[in-house]
Design a protein around this motif. Structure first.
Motif, mmCIF file in Angstrom:
data_model
loop_
_atom_site.group_PDB
_atom_site.id
_atom_site.type_symbol
_atom_site.label_atom_id
_atom_site.label_comp_id
_atom_site.label_asym_id
_atom_site.label_seq_id
_atom_site.Cartn_x
_atom_site.Cartn_y
_atom_site.Cartn_z
ATOM 1 N N LEU A 195 0.821 -1.206 0.000
ATOM 2 C CA LEU A 195 0.000 0.000 0.000
ATOM 3 C C LEU A 195 0.857 1.259 0.000
ATOM 4 N N GLY A 196 1.953 1.244 0.765
ATOM 5 C CA GLY A 196 2.878 2.368 0.760
ATOM 6 C C GLY A 196 2.213 3.681 1.113
ATOM 7 N N LYS A 197 2.714 4.750 0.519
ATOM 8 C CA LYS A 197 2.197 6.084 0.790
ATOM 9 C C LYS A 197 0.959 6.400 -0.045
ATOM 10 N N ASP A 198 0.754 5.635 -1.131
ATOM 11 C CA ASP A 198 -0.412 5.857 -1.992
ATOM 12 C C ASP A 198 -1.472 4.802 -1.690
ATOM 13 N N ALA A 199 -1.813 4.676 -0.425
ATOM 14 C CA ALA A 199 -2.745 3.620 -0.020
ATOM 15 C C ALA A 199 -4.111 3.783 -0.667
ATOM 16 N N LYS A 200 -4.578 5.008 -0.799
ATOM 17 C CA LYS A 200 -5.899 5.242 -1.364
ATOM 18 C C LYS A 200 -6.008 4.688 -2.780
ATOM 19 N N GLY A 201 -4.973 4.889 -3.573
ATOM 20 C CA GLY A 201 -5.000 4.411 -4.946
ATOM 21 C C GLY A 201 -4.717 2.918 -5.073
ATOM 22 N N ARG A 202 -4.050 2.331 -4.078
ATOM 23 C CA ARG A 202 -3.661 0.921 -4.169
ATOM 24 C C ARG A 202 -4.603 -0.035 -3.458
ATOM 25 N N TRP A 203 -5.486 0.475 -2.604
ATOM 26 C CA TRP A 203 -6.382 -0.410 -1.874
ATOM 27 C C TRP A 203 -7.237 -1.296 -2.792
ATOM 28 N N PRO A 204 -7.824 -0.768 -3.884
ATOM 29 C CA PRO A 204 -8.617 -1.645 -4.758
ATOM 30 C C PRO A 204 -7.806 -2.798 -5.329
ATOM 31 N N ARG A 205 -6.546 -2.533 -5.700
ATOM 32 C CA ARG A 205 -5.695 -3.602 -6.236
ATOM 33 C C ARG A 205 -5.342 -4.615 -5.160
ATOM 34 N N TYR A 206 -5.103 -4.122 -3.955
ATOM 35 C CA TYR A 206 -4.779 -5.025 -2.855
ATOM 36 C C TYR A 206 -5.990 -5.897 -2.499
ATOM 37 N N ALA A 207 -7.169 -5.280 -2.429
ATOM 38 C CA ALA A 207 -8.386 -6.029 -2.131
ATOM 39 C C ALA A 207 -8.668 -7.069 -3.210
ATOM 40 N N HIS A 208 -8.408 -6.698 -4.462
ATOM 41 C CA HIS A 208 -8.601 -7.629 -5.577
ATOM 42 C C HIS A 208 -7.671 -8.830 -5.443
ATOM 43 N N ALA A 209 -6.428 -8.576 -5.051
ATOM 44 C CA ALA A 209 -5.468 -9.666 -4.883
ATOM 45 C C ALA A 209 -5.909 -10.634 -3.783
ATOM 46 N N LEU A 210 -6.463 -10.093 -2.703
ATOM 47 C CA LEU A 210 -6.944 -10.940 -1.613
ATOM 48 C C LEU A 210 -8.125 -11.797 -2.061
ATOM 49 N N LEU A 211 -9.034 -11.207 -2.829
ATOM 50 C CA LEU A 211 -10.189 -11.950 -3.337
ATOM 51 C C LEU A 211 -9.774 -13.029 -4.325
ATOM 52 N N ALA A 212 -8.696 -12.788 -5.061
ATOM 53 C CA ALA A 212 -8.245 -13.723 -6.093
ATOM 54 C C ALA A 212 -7.359 -14.835 -5.543
ATOM 55 N N ALA A 213 -6.997 -14.762 -4.267
ATOM 56 C CA ALA A 213 -6.084 -15.749 -3.687
ATOM 57 C C ALA A 213 -6.720 -17.138 -3.620
ATOM 58 N N ASN A 214 -5.874 -18.169 -3.673
ATOM 59 C CA ASN A 214 -6.369 -19.541 -3.587
ATOM 60 C C ASN A 214 -7.097 -19.805 -2.277
ATOM 61 N N GLU A 215 -6.689 -19.138 -1.212
ATOM 62 C CA GLU A 215 -7.303 -19.367 0.086
ATOM 63 C C GLU A 215 -8.776 -19.003 0.081
ATOM 64 N N MET A 216 -9.179 -18.145 -0.859
ATOM 65 C CA MET A 216 -10.585 -17.774 -0.972
ATOM 66 C C MET A 216 -11.383 -18.912 -1.589
ATOM 67 N N MET A 217 -10.722 -19.791 -2.313
ATOM 68 C CA MET A 217 -11.383 -20.875 -3.036
ATOM 69 C C MET A 217 -11.440 -22.182 -2.251
ATOM 70 N N PHE A 218 -10.640 -22.297 -1.197
ATOM 71 C CA PHE A 218 -10.546 -23.554 -0.470
ATOM 72 C C PHE A 218 -10.923 -23.393 0.989
ATOM 73 N N VAL A 219 -11.423 -24.485 1.572
ATOM 74 C CA VAL A 219 -11.732 -24.526 2.990
ATOM 75 C C VAL A 219 -10.663 -25.366 3.674
ATOM 76 N N ASP A 220 -9.938 -24.759 4.613
ATOM 77 C CA ASP A 220 -8.889 -25.456 5.342
ATOM 78 C C ASP A 220 -9.365 -25.901 6.720
#
Length: 220
Positions: A195-220
């Motif tokens: 996120l760095g210093k430009d957190a406002k502009g990077r939050w959507p990309r970071y949130a997208h990466a979390l949603l796209a992670a394999n952990e979102m697809m599997f139940v552990d």
């Protein structure tokens, strides 16, 4: 508690063949509630998991996964029951995926991509595949982009404010919403670094990466 299948069958009969009793007995058992993260001792003594020393990692169906994405973003509509079928690819549709329109001649691309059975044939189970198209969808589809934006807005409401401490709390909140577990210190540090210093502009990309992670697809 652990149980053998023959013991469970006998007690199932003794309880009047009650499916409610059977479901409760299974889901409240120690074996059912175990994690897929087995300790080294369990893996050494039960490598094939015949003794149910750990839970096999389970992949979500396309309906479960899409609903989970909507729920994490705070946009799943659980109140609407029945009614007109929906297009699961439509980012404006927030109803449960079970209401998706199924066409025998041309199955919806999202359902087909994530192993929904062919409606023209009888299938006793779903075949699980892993293809580049699946990952391309979660990285590039308008549906996922819109859900990432919705997740960011939810995090802003849950954790208002600005600054590094707020970002850290939002990251921790995101992990609880998406993965039902606390974020590790390394994961929080990695998120803050991105996120760095430009957190406002990077939050959507970071949130997208979390949603796209394999952990979102599997139940552990």
């Amino acid at each position: 508690m652990l149980f053998r299948s023959d013991d469970l069958a006998v007690r199932f009969m003794e309880n009047g063949w009650s499916l409610k009793w059977l479901h409760r007995e299974i889901v409240t058992s120690d074996a059912y509630q175990r994690s897929s993260h087995a300790d080294p001792k369990s893996l050494a003594t039960d490598p094939d998991n015949k003794l149910l020393s750990h839970m096999p990692r389970r992949r979500l169906s396309v309906e479960q996964w899409r609903d989970s994405v909507l729920a994490a973003a705070g946009s799943l509509d659980c109140s609407a029951v029945g009614g007109k079928s929906l297009d699961p690819l439509d980012s404006k549709q927030s109803r449960r995926t079970v209401y998706s329109f199924v066409h025998r001649l041309e199955l919806n691309k999202l359902l087909a991509m994530f192993d929904f059975p062919d409606p023209n044939a009888t299938a006793d189970r779903r075949v699980e595949t892993t293809t580049p198209l699946q990952k391309m969808f979660v990285l590039n589809s308008p549906f996922m982009v819109s859900r990432a934006d919705a997740l960011v807005e939810r995090l802003k409401q849950d954790v208002p404010g600005d600054g590094e401490k707020v970002n850290a709390k939002r990251i921790e909140r995101a992990y609880l919403l998406l993965y039902s577990r606390p974020a590790t210190s390394e994961e929080v540090a990695l998120g803050q670094s991105f996120l760095g210093k430009d957190a406002k502009g990077r939050w959507p990309r970071y949130a997208h990466a979390l949603l796209a992670a394999n952990e979102m697809m599997f139940v552990d």
